[in-house]
Motif scaffolding. Structure first.
Motif, mmCIF file in Angstrom:
data_model
loop_
_atom_site.group_PDB
_atom_site.id
_atom_site.type_symbol
_atom_site.label_atom_id
_atom_site.label_comp_id
_atom_site.label_asym_id
_atom_site.label_seq_id
_atom_site.Cartn_x
_atom_site.Cartn_y
_atom_site.Cartn_z
ATOM 1 N N LEU A 53 7.068 -5.736 -0.081
ATOM 2 C CA LEU A 53 7.234 -4.317 -0.395
ATOM 3 C C LEU A 53 6.525 -3.432 0.629
ATOM 4 O O LEU A 53 7.009 -2.349 0.975
ATOM 5 C CB LEU A 53 6.704 -4.033 -1.801
ATOM 6 N N ARG A 54 5.374 -3.871 1.135
ATOM 7 C CA ARG A 54 4.678 -3.096 2.165
ATOM 8 C C ARG A 54 5.514 -3.015 3.444
ATOM 9 O O ARG A 54 5.556 -1.976 4.116
ATOM 10 C CB ARG A 54 3.318 -3.720 2.464
ATOM 11 N N SER A 55 6.160 -4.123 3.786
ATOM 12 C CA SER A 55 7.014 -4.117 4.981
ATOM 13 C C SER A 55 8.164 -3.139 4.821
ATOM 14 O O SER A 55 8.516 -2.411 5.763
ATOM 15 C CB SER A 55 7.562 -5.527 5.232
ATOM 16 N N TRP A 56 8.740 -3.116 3.609
ATOM 17 C CA TRP A 56 9.815 -2.151 3.363
ATOM 18 C C TRP A 56 9.288 -0.723 3.465
ATOM 19 O O TRP A 56 9.944 0.154 4.056
ATOM 20 C CB TRP A 56 10.414 -2.381 1.977
ATOM 21 N N PHE B 260 -0.345 -15.508 -11.268
ATOM 22 C CA PHE B 260 0.029 -14.123 -10.961
ATOM 23 C C PHE B 260 -0.250 -13.760 -9.499
ATOM 24 O O PHE B 260 0.612 -13.185 -8.820
ATOM 25 C CB PHE B 260 -0.734 -13.190 -11.911
ATOM 26 N N LEU B 261 -1.424 -14.099 -9.008
ATOM 27 C CA LEU B 261 -1.840 -13.630 -7.684
ATOM 28 C C LEU B 261 -0.971 -14.161 -6.538
ATOM 29 O O LEU B 261 -0.643 -13.396 -5.624
ATOM 30 C CB LEU B 261 -3.310 -13.985 -7.447
ATOM 31 N N PRO B 262 -0.570 -15.448 -6.514
ATOM 32 C CA PRO B 262 0.295 -15.890 -5.406
ATOM 33 C C PRO B 262 1.642 -15.181 -5.384
ATOM 34 O O PRO B 262 2.152 -14.833 -4.305
ATOM 35 C CB PRO B 262 0.468 -17.391 -5.678
ATOM 36 N N VAL B 263 2.237 -14.959 -6.560
ATOM 37 C CA VAL B 263 3.514 -14.246 -6.608
ATOM 38 C C VAL B 263 3.331 -12.810 -6.135
ATOM 39 O O VAL B 263 4.152 -12.271 -5.387
ATOM 40 C CB VAL B 263 4.091 -14.283 -8.039
ATOM 41 N N VAL B 264 2.232 -12.175 -6.561
ATOM 42 C CA VAL B 264 1.946 -10.803 -6.149
ATOM 43 C C VAL B 264 1.734 -10.726 -4.647
ATOM 44 O O VAL B 264 2.257 -9.828 -3.973
ATOM 45 C CB VAL B 264 0.704 -10.269 -6.898
ATOM 46 N N SER B 265 0.957 -11.646 -4.116
ATOM 47 C CA SER B 265 0.638 -11.614 -2.691
ATOM 48 C C SER B 265 1.898 -11.672 -1.835
ATOM 49 O O SER B 265 2.077 -10.884 -0.896
ATOM 50 C CB SER B 265 -0.290 -12.783 -2.348
ATOM 51 N N GLU B 266 2.788 -12.583 -2.173
ATOM 52 C CA GLU B 266 4.015 -12.743 -1.392
ATOM 53 C C GLU B 266 4.899 -11.504 -1.483
ATOM 54 O O GLU B 266 5.412 -11.014 -0.468
ATOM 55 C CB GLU B 266 4.768 -13.973 -1.893
ATOM 56 N N ASN B 267 5.075 -10.994 -2.701
ATOM 57 C CA ASN B 267 5.997 -9.881 -2.889
ATOM 58 C C ASN B 267 5.380 -8.535 -2.514
ATOM 59 O O ASN B 267 6.114 -7.596 -2.182
ATOM 60 C CB ASN B 267 6.482 -9.863 -4.338
ATOM 61 N N ALA B 268 4.044 -8.421 -2.567
ATOM 62 C CA ALA B 268 3.406 -7.187 -2.117
ATOM 63 C C ALA B 268 3.590 -7.014 -0.620
ATOM 64 O O ALA B 268 3.842 -5.892 -0.136
ATOM 65 C CB ALA B 268 1.922 -7.195 -2.483
ATOM 66 N N ASP B 269 3.478 -8.094 0.121
ATOM 67 C CA ASP B 269 3.716 -8.019 1.573
ATOM 68 C C ASP B 269 5.151 -7.600 1.862
ATOM 69 O O ASP B 269 5.414 -6.835 2.797
ATOM 70 C CB ASP B 269 3.420 -9.373 2.224
ATOM 71 N N THR C 15 1.324 6.350 2.351
ATOM 72 C CA THR C 15 -0.065 6.038 1.992
ATOM 73 C C THR C 15 -0.263 6.085 0.482
ATOM 74 O O THR C 15 -0.921 5.211 -0.106
ATOM 75 C CB THR C 15 -1.021 7.024 2.680
ATOM 76 N N ALA C 16 0.290 7.097 -0.159
ATOM 77 C CA ALA C 16 0.170 7.212 -1.613
ATOM 78 C C ALA C 16 0.865 6.051 -2.317
ATOM 79 O O ALA C 16 0.347 5.501 -3.300
ATOM 80 C CB ALA C 16 0.760 8.536 -2.076
ATOM 81 N N PHE C 17 2.013 5.650 -1.784
ATOM 82 C CA PHE C 17 2.766 4.533 -2.375
ATOM 83 C C PHE C 17 1.987 3.228 -2.248
ATOM 84 O O PHE C 17 1.854 2.467 -3.214
ATOM 85 C CB PHE C 17 4.126 4.430 -1.681
ATOM 86 N N ARG C 18 1.438 2.976 -1.055
ATOM 87 C CA ARG C 18 0.684 1.734 -0.843
ATOM 88 C C ARG C 18 -0.603 1.718 -1.657
ATOM 89 O O ARG C 18 -1.062 0.656 -2.087
ATOM 90 C CB ARG C 18 0.388 1.556 0.648
ATOM 91 N N SER C 19 -1.201 2.887 -1.881
ATOM 92 C CA SER C 19 -2.424 2.961 -2.679
ATOM 93 C C SER C 19 -2.179 2.515 -4.120
ATOM 94 O O SER C 19 -2.963 1.732 -4.679
ATOM 95 C CB SER C 19 -2.975 4.391 -2.656
ATOM 96 N N VAL C 20 -1.088 2.985 -4.722
ATOM 97 C CA VAL C 20 -0.769 2.563 -6.088
ATOM 98 C C VAL C 20 -0.394 1.089 -6.118
ATOM 99 O O VAL C 20 -0.763 0.355 -7.046
ATOM 100 C CB VAL C 20 0.373 3.429 -6.663
ATOM 101 N N LEU C 21 0.317 0.634 -5.098
ATOM 102 C CA LEU C 21 0.682 -0.784 -5.016
ATOM 103 C C LEU C 21 -0.557 -1.665 -4.976
ATOM 104 O O LEU C 21 -0.617 -2.710 -5.633
ATOM 105 C CB LEU C 21 1.552 -1.021 -3.781
#
Length: 516
Positions: free
Chosen positions: A277-280, A266-275, A292-298
């Motif tokens: 989504l954060r860039s977007w 789970f964590l490697p897939v999350v790490s790649e895709n979280a970055d 900020t609120a969006f990134r906090s929930v992410l």
């Protein structure tokens, strides 16, 4: 999950319980749109949908009898996946909360593939409990002592372990049970179970009674009767060996012999895709407070491998809800986070269980369109081929599988990481076989084709006479005469070959691999 040497075990995004309901509703809306004035609309899925009517037939049973579109859609998805791999894996949640599996049951599912129970089971259910029946109990309920704590792995659970309904989004009821509602329902759940303590009802029937009580309906009226029946049918099918059950361990051994947990997948897939989504999010045009609120929930859901808990965190946030639509674009709202989590969770689960993740004629959600289908592990089949397979009677599908057995086996041997040329060649063979087998005899089309061929032949004959009497009567080179005569002779066959190649190209476009 163990894999054979010739084919991959596969998981389908279509069989996710939420995706099953979304797909069912799309078919329902299409049926309602095409209804005649005197026909009744197809009802929504809720507790009454699974309940007995005045004549003893449930609304669900009557719906699938009157609208074969639901069966054809499910058959098309199932058969398309089966052609690629004879090993299809679903989780216990996809089985016990999936509307397609519960609407049709194991007998219909086996019949769709032309199986009679003597073949090797094609469907494998993966769960955390020792038996499939205990998976049903623990999926739908939580213990009385700690209503957020699941039983330890390998621990046998029984009726005394039921405290209340599990906080969850129940797709077959289209209801969401929150943690607070689950705790408030505990006394009523105990009263319902105590009321049936002396009878010999199965676990499936007792859980159906809890569903009915939560929906504030009387279980004695046959409420959720079909749910209990279908749950028991699947449990009995596993006991008879018609399907397989495979218990998930806290750690699994990968194909390389490495022992790992679900978090390791789970964590490697999350790490790649979280970055991603954060860039977007950083590039979006909303204000910094919303970002900020969006990134906090992410950040919160990125460390939560339990999907029900992650969805609860999303729903509890102050972000805008957003609309659940396949055509939507990403915004800083809850639905974008749901789409993102669905994407990473499915990939991680397929990777953890050693499966190839596939989607059959499935529209990508907002995040999938932004990030693209993940390479290597993801395969998508779509188009007219799925519809043709769905319309085949079971006997015809069995005949097709036999007549096309070499092409099917070659496609099953083609793995997702195979070269593009190999994949395209095998996918072209399968698509062409399906289209050719499903072709119809039509007098009008044959008449049109014969007339066209006659006109072409007549024109060519006229050209031949003109060339013979006028053009070739002079001192023209014998080589040009031979070339012209050869062209006139082979031209009809050339038209047939061009038409065949066009049909083959069209068939290929209906079934494609995803971006790798």
């Amino acid at each position: 999950m163990s894999q054979s040497g010739c084919s991959y075990a596969i998981m389908l995004t279509n069989f996710d319980s939420e995706e099953q309901l979304s797909d069912w509703n799309r078919v329902r809306h299409l049926c309602n749109h095409n209804l005649k004035c005197e026909q009744k609309h197809v009802p929504e899925v809720n507790s009454k949908f699974w309940s007995e009517g005045y004549d003893g037939v449930s609304i669900c049973e009557r719906t699938i009898q009157q609208h074969p579109e639901f069966l054809e859609r499910f058959a098309g998805i199932l058969r398309t996946a089966f052609l690629y791999s004879p090993q299809v894996l679903v989780t216990d949640a996809e089985l016990f909360d999936g509307i397609y599996f519960l609407a049709f049951g194991p007998d219909v599912v086996l019949d769709l593939l032309g199986q009679n129970g003597y073949e090797k089971p094609f469907l494998t259910v993966s769960g955390r409990q020792p038996t499939l029946e205990q998976c049903l109990l623990r999926f739908t309920t939580v213990p009385p002592d700690n209503q957020q704590q699941l039983s330890a792995e390998g621990e046998v659970v029984d009726l005394t372990d039921i405290g209340t309904l599990r906080p969850l989004e129940y797709q077959v009821l289209q209801k969401t049970v929150t943690s607070e509602e689950s705790q408030q329902f505990a006394p009523q759940a105990r009263a319902v179970l105590n009321g049936h303590a002396g009878d010999h009802r199965s676990i499936a029937q007792r859980i159906a009674c809890l569903y009915a009580a939560y929906c504030q309906q009387d279980p004695s009226d046959g409420t959720c009767r079909l749910l209990a029946q279908r749950w028991q049918e699947w449990i009995d099918a596993e006991r008879k060996g018609l399907i397989r059950y495979e218990q998930q361990r806290s750690q699994t051994e990968s194909n390389c012999g490495i022992v790992r947990s679900f978090n390791d997948a789970f964590l490697p897939v999350v790490s790649e895709n979280a970055d991603c989504l954060r860039s977007w999010c950083s590039a979006s045009k909303v204000n910094e407070e919303e970002k900020t609120a969006f990134r906090s929930v992410l950040d919160k859901i990125s460390h939560e491998p339990r999907r029900s808990k992650a969805f609860a965190l999303i729903r509890q946030s102050a972000l805008p809800v957003g609309r659940a639509d396949c055509s939507r674009t990403m915004e800083c709202d809850q639905q974008t986070l749901v789409d993102w989590y669905q994407f990473v969770y499915r990939l991680a689960m397929a990777d953890y269980l050693g499966c190839c993740l596939m989607a059959v004629q499935s529209k990508p959600n907002s995040y999938e369109r932004f990030a693209g289908r993940t390479g290597g592990r993801s395969l998508m089949l779509s188009g007219k081929v799925t519809e043709l397979l769905g319309h085949m009677p079971s006997s015809c599908f069995v005949q097709f599988c036999y007549q096309s057995r070499d092409a099917i086996q070659q496609w099953r041997n083609c793995r997702p990481n195979a070269p593009d040329s190999d994949q395209q060649r095998h996918i072209r063979n399968i698509a062409y076989c399906v289209q050719k087998f499903a072709s119809q005899l039509d007098r009008k089309q044959d008449n049109s084709r014969i007339i066209k061929q006659f006109i072409v032949t007549l024109i060519l004959a006229s050209i031949s006479v003109i060339c013979d009497k006028v053009i070739f009567s002079g001192s023209m080179s014998i080589i040009l005469i031979l070339i012209a005569a050869w062209f006139i002779e082979v031209f009809p066959e050339l038209l047939t070959m061009v038409e065949w190649m066009h049909d083959q190209h069209t068939a290929t476009q209906t079934m494609v691999f995803a971006q790798r």
